[in-house]
Design a protein around this motif. Structure first.
Motif, PDB file in Angstrom:
ATOM      1  N   THR A  15       0.849  -1.199   0.000  1.00 27.96           N
ATOM      2  CA  THR A  15       0.000   0.000   0.000  1.00 27.96           C
ATOM      3  C   THR A  15       0.884   1.248   0.000  1.00 27.96           C
ATOM      4  OG1 THR A  15      -0.036   0.279   2.394  1.00 27.96           O
ATOM      5  CG2 THR A  15      -1.693  -1.218   1.452  1.00 27.96           C
ATOM      6  N   ARG A  16       0.232   2.379  -0.150  1.00 29.14           N
ATOM      7  CA  ARG A  16       0.983   3.645  -0.073  1.00 29.14           C
ATOM      8  C   ARG A  16       1.540   3.864   1.327  1.00 29.14           C
ATOM      9  NH1 ARG A  16      -0.839   7.920  -4.562  1.00 29.14           N
ATOM     10  NH2 ARG A  16      -1.576   6.374  -6.067  1.00 29.14           N
ATOM     11  N   GLY A  17       0.915   3.225   2.331  1.00 21.26           N
ATOM     12  CA  GLY A  17       1.424   3.313   3.702  1.00 21.26           C
ATOM     13  C   GLY A  17       2.784   2.647   3.814  1.00 21.26           C
ATOM     14  N   HIS A  18       2.899   1.427   3.255  1.00 19.75           N
ATOM     15  CA  HIS A  18       4.202   0.737   3.246  1.00 19.75           C
ATOM     16  C   HIS A  18       5.234   1.568   2.483  1.00 19.75           C
ATOM     17  CE1 HIS A  18       1.577  -3.116   3.286  1.00 19.75           C
ATOM     18  NE2 HIS A  18       2.101  -3.022   4.486  1.00 19.75           N
ATOM     19  N   GLU A  19       4.817   2.028   1.302  1.00 18.97           N
ATOM     20  CA  GLU A  19       5.751   2.759   0.444  1.00 18.97           C
ATOM     21  C   GLU A  19       6.304   3.989   1.170  1.00 18.97           C
ATOM     22  OE1 GLU A  19       4.032   4.655  -2.991  1.00 18.97           O
ATOM     23  OE2 GLU A  19       5.981   4.805  -3.988  1.00 18.97           O
ATOM     24  N   SER A  20       5.414   4.672   1.876  1.00 18.43           N
ATOM     25  CA  SER A  20       5.824   5.882   2.588  1.00 18.43           C
ATOM     26  C   SER A  20       6.864   5.557   3.674  1.00 18.43           C
ATOM     27  CB  SER A  20       4.566   6.537   3.181  1.00 18.43           C
ATOM     28  OG  SER A  20       4.847   7.268   4.333  1.00 18.43           O
ATOM     29  N   ILE A  21       6.637   4.479   4.422  1.00 16.01           N
ATOM     30  CA  ILE A  21       7.590   4.086   5.472  1.00 16.01           C
ATOM     31  C   ILE A  21       8.958   3.766   4.853  1.00 16.01           C
ATOM     32  CG2 ILE A  21       8.159   2.295   7.199  1.00 16.01           C
ATOM     33  CD1 ILE A  21       5.927   3.993   8.261  1.00 16.01           C
ATOM     34  N   ILE A  22       8.938   3.015   3.770  1.00 14.29           N
ATOM     35  CA  ILE A  22      10.201   2.592   3.132  1.00 14.29           C
ATOM     36  C   ILE A  22      10.976   3.815   2.629  1.00 14.29           C
ATOM     37  CG2 ILE A  22      11.194   1.327   1.178  1.00 14.29           C
ATOM     38  CD1 ILE A  22       8.630  -0.570   1.504  1.00 14.29           C
ATOM     39  N   ARG A  23      10.291   4.723   1.946  1.00 22.18           N
ATOM     40  CA  ARG A  23      10.989   5.904   1.406  1.00 22.18           C
ATOM     41  C   ARG A  23      11.491   6.823   2.524  1.00 22.18           C
ATOM     42  NH1 ARG A  23      10.793   5.485  -3.896  1.00 22.18           N
ATOM     43  NH2 ARG A  23       8.931   4.658  -4.932  1.00 22.18           N
ATOM     44  N   ARG A  24      10.712   6.938   3.583  1.00 23.64           N
ATOM     45  CA  ARG A  24      11.143   7.812   4.681  1.00 23.64           C
ATOM     46  C   ARG A  24      12.301   7.202   5.466  1.00 23.64           C
ATOM     47  NH1 ARG A  24       6.103   7.920   7.849  1.00 23.64           N
ATOM     48  NH2 ARG A  24       7.287   9.083   9.375  1.00 23.64           N
ATOM     49  N   ALA A  25      12.436   5.884   5.398  1.00 21.77           N
ATOM     50  CA  ALA A  25      13.524   5.221   6.139  1.00 21.77           C
ATOM     51  C   ALA A  25      14.851   5.309   5.403  1.00 21.77           C
ATOM     52  CB  ALA A  25      13.161   3.751   6.376  1.00 21.77           C
ATOM     53  N   LEU A  26      14.795   5.559   4.102  1.00 20.67           N
ATOM     54  CA  LEU A  26      16.016   5.528   3.289  1.00 20.67           C
ATOM     55  C   LEU A  26      17.162   6.386   3.816  1.00 20.67           C
ATOM     56  CD1 LEU A  26      15.174   5.325  -0.505  1.00 20.67           C
ATOM     57  CD2 LEU A  26      16.513   3.753   0.919  1.00 20.67           C
ATOM     58  N   PRO A  27      16.892   7.648   4.237  1.00 22.65           N
ATOM     59  CA  PRO A  27      18.012   8.465   4.728  1.00 22.65           C
ATOM     60  C   PRO A  27      18.603   7.961   6.047  1.00 22.65           C
ATOM     61  CG  PRO A  27      15.990   9.792   4.429  1.00 22.65           C
ATOM     62  CD  PRO A  27      15.624   8.375   4.187  1.00 22.65           C
ATOM     63  N   LEU A  28      17.890   7.070   6.726  1.00 15.35           N
ATOM     64  CA  LEU A  28      18.364   6.605   8.042  1.00 15.35           C
ATOM     65  C   LEU A  28      19.340   5.431   7.938  1.00 15.35           C
ATOM     66  CD1 LEU A  28      14.933   6.550   9.944  1.00 15.35           C
ATOM     67  CD2 LEU A  28      16.641   8.380   9.932  1.00 15.35           C
ATOM     68  N   PHE A  29      19.291   4.717   6.811  1.00 19.11           N
ATOM     69  CA  PHE A  29      20.070   3.478   6.691  1.00 19.11           C
ATOM     70  C   PHE A  29      20.897   3.482   5.406  1.00 19.11           C
ATOM     71  CE2 PHE A  29      16.142   2.498   9.032  1.00 19.11           C
ATOM     72  CZ  PHE A  29      16.687   2.036  10.226  1.00 19.11           C
ATOM     73  N   ASP A  30      21.952   2.646   5.395  1.00 14.75           N
ATOM     74  CA  ASP A  30      22.725   2.489   4.166  1.00 14.75           C
ATOM     75  C   ASP A  30      21.970   1.603   3.175  1.00 14.75           C
ATOM     76  OD1 ASP A  30      25.121   3.892   5.057  1.00 14.75           O
ATOM     77  OD2 ASP A  30      25.277   2.253   6.508  1.00 14.75           O
ATOM     78  N   LYS A  31      21.203   0.685   3.752  1.00 15.04           N
ATOM     79  CA  LYS A  31      20.518  -0.290   2.897  1.00 15.04           C
ATOM     80  C   LYS A  31      19.212  -0.696   3.588  1.00 15.04           C
ATOM     81  CE  LYS A  31      21.736  -5.020   1.459  1.00 15.04           C
ATOM     82  NZ  LYS A  31      22.852  -5.958   1.303  1.00 15.04           N
ATOM     83  N   VAL A  32      18.125  -0.696   2.838  1.00 17.66           N
ATOM     84  CA  VAL A  32      16.845  -1.186   3.374  1.00 17.66           C
ATOM     85  C   VAL A  32      16.453  -2.419   2.558  1.00 17.66           C
ATOM     86  CG1 VAL A  32      14.389  -0.695   3.725  1.00 17.66           C
ATOM     87  CG2 VAL A  32      16.080   1.107   4.162  1.00 17.66           C
ATOM     88  N   ILE A  33      16.299  -3.543   3.253  1.00 11.05           N
ATOM     89  CA  ILE A  33      15.882  -4.773   2.570  1.00 11.05           C
ATOM     90  C   ILE A  33      14.386  -4.939   2.799  1.00 11.05           C
ATOM     91  CG2 ILE A  33      16.180  -7.267   2.412  1.00 11.05           C
ATOM     92  CD1 ILE A  33      18.961  -6.922   3.693  1.00 11.05           C
ATOM     93  N   VAL A  34      13.626  -4.833   1.730  1.00  8.02           N
ATOM     94  CA  VAL A  34      12.180  -5.042   1.834  1.00  8.02           C
ATOM     95  C   VAL A  34      11.962  -6.530   1.588  1.00  8.02           C
ATOM     96  CG1 VAL A  34       9.911  -4.389   0.964  1.00  8.02           C
ATOM     97  CG2 VAL A  34      11.789  -2.712   0.942  1.00  8.02           C
ATOM     98  N   ALA A  35      11.492  -7.234   2.620  1.00 12.99           N
ATOM     99  CA  ALA A  35      11.475  -8.695   2.558  1.00 12.99           C
ATOM    100  C   ALA A  35      10.076  -9.237   2.805  1.00 12.99           C
ATOM    101  CB  ALA A  35      12.451  -9.261   3.595  1.00 12.99           C
ATOM    102  N   ILE A  36       9.598 -10.005   1.860  1.00 17.67           N
ATOM    103  CA  ILE A  36       8.287 -10.634   2.033  1.00 17.67           C
ATOM    104  C   ILE A  36       8.476 -11.906   2.855  1.00 17.67           C
ATOM    105  CG2 ILE A  36       6.297 -11.677   0.886  1.00 17.67           C
ATOM    106  CD1 ILE A  36       6.804  -9.941  -1.526  1.00 17.67           C
TER     107      ILE A  36
END
Ligand code: ADP
Length: 155
Positions: A15-36
């Motif tokens: 959802t757009r809710g997930h997408e928003s969390i992932i994009r907002r987390a990007l500046p906090l980490f070197d790498k974000v692994i989105v894992a199902i």
């Protein structure tokens, strides 16, 4: 050491809710692994292939985001990936209570792992994959709730 975060979820659908969390987390980490997380007890509405395809479609061009799936405990997956952070989104007090239990159990099992919460933006506070699935089942239009370009028809 790289700051690697795992964002685990069913994304059934994303959802757009997930997408928003992932994009907002990007500046906090070197790498974000989105894992199902493949949950053997929970039958998904959309196939794993379809959910992975959507994640690639949305985030494929983002250098800091990696897409994958896993089964088993999330902490074991984090260990394998060298991730010291689990990222989760918080919408409500109910989310908090649920996440607190899981986060604290994970902490007991993997003390070096931190669960990091981002507050949901207000416009997505009522948005959930389960409501989106209900709308789809009943023939409604979910385009405003799922990321741009995601086609949820004929699942
Ligand atoms: P799970 O099956 O583990 O609940 P979900 O795919 O539903 O997985 O959610 C994954 C994460 O995304 C969870 O941390 C959840 O709180 C968060 N999340 C879900 N919907 C939203 C939203 N609308 N806004 C912010 N975070 C959300």
């Amino acid at each position: 050491m790289d700051r690697i975060a795992v964002f685990p979820g069913s994304f059934d659908p994303i959802t757009r809710g997930h997408e928003s969390i992932i994009r907002r987390a990007l500046p906090l980490f070197d790498k974000v692994i989105v894992a199902i997380g493949e949950n053997t007890e929970k039958r998904s509405f959309f196939t794993l292939e379809r959910r992975l395809e959507w994640l690639h479609q949305i985030f494929g061009a983002e250098p800091g985001i990696f897409i994958t799936c896993y089964s088993g405990l999330t902490i074991d997956f984090c260990r394998r990936e060298g991730a010291r952070f689990i990222l989760r989104g918080l919408r409500t007090a109910a989310d908090f209570e649920f996440e607190r239990g899981i986060g604290q159990m994970n902490k007991l099992m993997f003390p070096d792992l931190e669960t990091v919460f981002l507050l949901c933006v207000p416009e997505y506070a009522s948005l959930s994959s389960s409501i989106v699935r209900d709308i789809i089942r009943n023939g409604g239009d979910v385009r405003q709730f799922v990321p741009e370009g995601i086609e949820t028809g004929s699942h």
